[in-house]
Design a protein around this motif. Structure first.
Motif, mmCIF file in Angstrom:
data_model
loop_
_atom_site.group_PDB
_atom_site.id
_atom_site.type_symbol
_atom_site.label_atom_id
_atom_site.label_comp_id
_atom_site.label_asym_id
_atom_site.label_seq_id
_atom_site.Cartn_x
_atom_site.Cartn_y
_atom_site.Cartn_z
ATOM 1 N N MET A 219 54.645 50.367 35.304
ATOM 2 C CA MET A 219 54.474 49.097 35.532
ATOM 3 C C MET A 219 53.179 48.739 36.156
ATOM 4 N N SER A 220 52.714 47.556 35.595
ATOM 5 C CA SER A 220 51.422 46.948 36.355
ATOM 6 C C SER A 220 52.044 45.476 36.902
ATOM 7 N N GLU A 221 50.885 44.973 37.538
ATOM 8 C CA GLU A 221 51.311 43.909 38.428
ATOM 9 C C GLU A 221 50.007 43.000 38.554
ATOM 10 N N PHE A 222 50.313 41.623 38.965
ATOM 11 C CA PHE A 222 49.195 40.938 39.184
ATOM 12 C C PHE A 222 49.433 40.604 40.915
ATOM 13 N N ASN A 223 48.269 40.893 41.471
ATOM 14 C CA ASN A 223 48.137 40.488 42.952
ATOM 15 C C ASN A 223 47.492 39.197 43.320
ATOM 16 N N ASN A 224 48.009 38.873 44.610
ATOM 17 C CA ASN A 224 47.427 37.505 45.233
ATOM 18 C C ASN A 224 47.576 36.348 44.095
ATOM 19 N N VAL A 225 48.615 36.301 43.619
ATOM 20 C CA VAL A 225 48.690 35.024 42.700
ATOM 21 C C VAL A 225 49.593 33.984 43.006
ATOM 22 N N THR A 226 49.675 32.917 42.422
ATOM 23 C CA THR A 226 50.642 31.847 42.771
ATOM 24 C C THR A 226 51.683 31.793 41.562
ATOM 25 N N VAL A 227 52.997 31.824 41.759
ATOM 26 C CA VAL A 227 53.865 32.098 40.498
ATOM 27 C C VAL A 227 54.669 30.480 40.756
ATOM 28 N N VAL A 228 54.757 29.775 39.687
ATOM 29 C CA VAL A 228 55.579 28.352 39.865
ATOM 30 C C VAL A 228 57.038 29.016 39.620
ATOM 31 N N LYS A 229 57.862 28.480 40.533
ATOM 32 C CA LYS A 229 59.192 29.077 40.577
ATOM 33 C C LYS A 229 60.078 28.657 39.580
ATOM 34 N N GLU A 230 60.238 27.512 38.893
ATOM 35 C CA GLU A 230 60.846 26.994 37.695
ATOM 36 C C GLU A 230 60.358 27.674 36.474
#
Lengths: 103, 103
Positions: free
Chosen positions: B1-12
């Motif tokens: 698994m890879s991931e993106f750190n310190n990001v903003t995700v739009v909930k919808e």
């Protein structure tokens, strides 16, 4: 639109029921975890580990919660809670966008 | 698994083709944007604004890129690039998890 800031998102999706239910895992700085997911119309059974709050962002479903005699209709803007180590049934009647919080 | 750190995700979610294609928008600290999405089997036409790199995390599809005479098969671990202001065609043959980077 609302958003989560300063979070970690797992790149790969969680894929269930041949893609009918999918989600992305989001980790928060306080160590908590949520998943943002989509459920296509259909009928599904789920099991919880920890307790969960299922927030429905858009769409419509009915849920049969453990110990409840009746199905409850849940629409966008509404939520339901499932206790830990429990099973629940869903009938998704419209494509549903959800946010699941693990308590 | 890879991931993106310190990001903003739009909930919808972004929901297209009656839920057959859905995605979540992720904003990075450098101002760039990606979407993490799912495509169910089916045939779709898309248009780009800015150029895009479509990274296929899992699944399988064939793509007809602008100006290309042939359909190309793309599987998990592979990617393709689409120029700006262009149309492209997809035939998704297996549930496909993707990451789209907007250049």
């Amino acid at each position: 639109m609302s958003e989560f800031n300063n979070v970690t998102v797992v790149k790969e999706a969680n894929i269930y029921f041949n893609g009918a239910v999918t989600s992305r895992t989001v980790f928060f700085q306080d160590g908590s975890r949520k998943t943002l997911g989509i459920m296509m119309p259909g009928e599904y059974s789920f099991n919880t580990g920890s307790a969960e709050v299922m927030e429905i962002l858009s769409g419509e479903l009915t849920v049969l919660l453990p110990g409840s005699p009746d199905w409850a209709t849940i629409r966008g803007g509404e939520a339901f809670e499932v206790p830990e180590n429990a099973s629940f049934e869903l009938k998704v009647t419209a494509v549903t966008d959800y946010c699941c919080s693990y308590l």
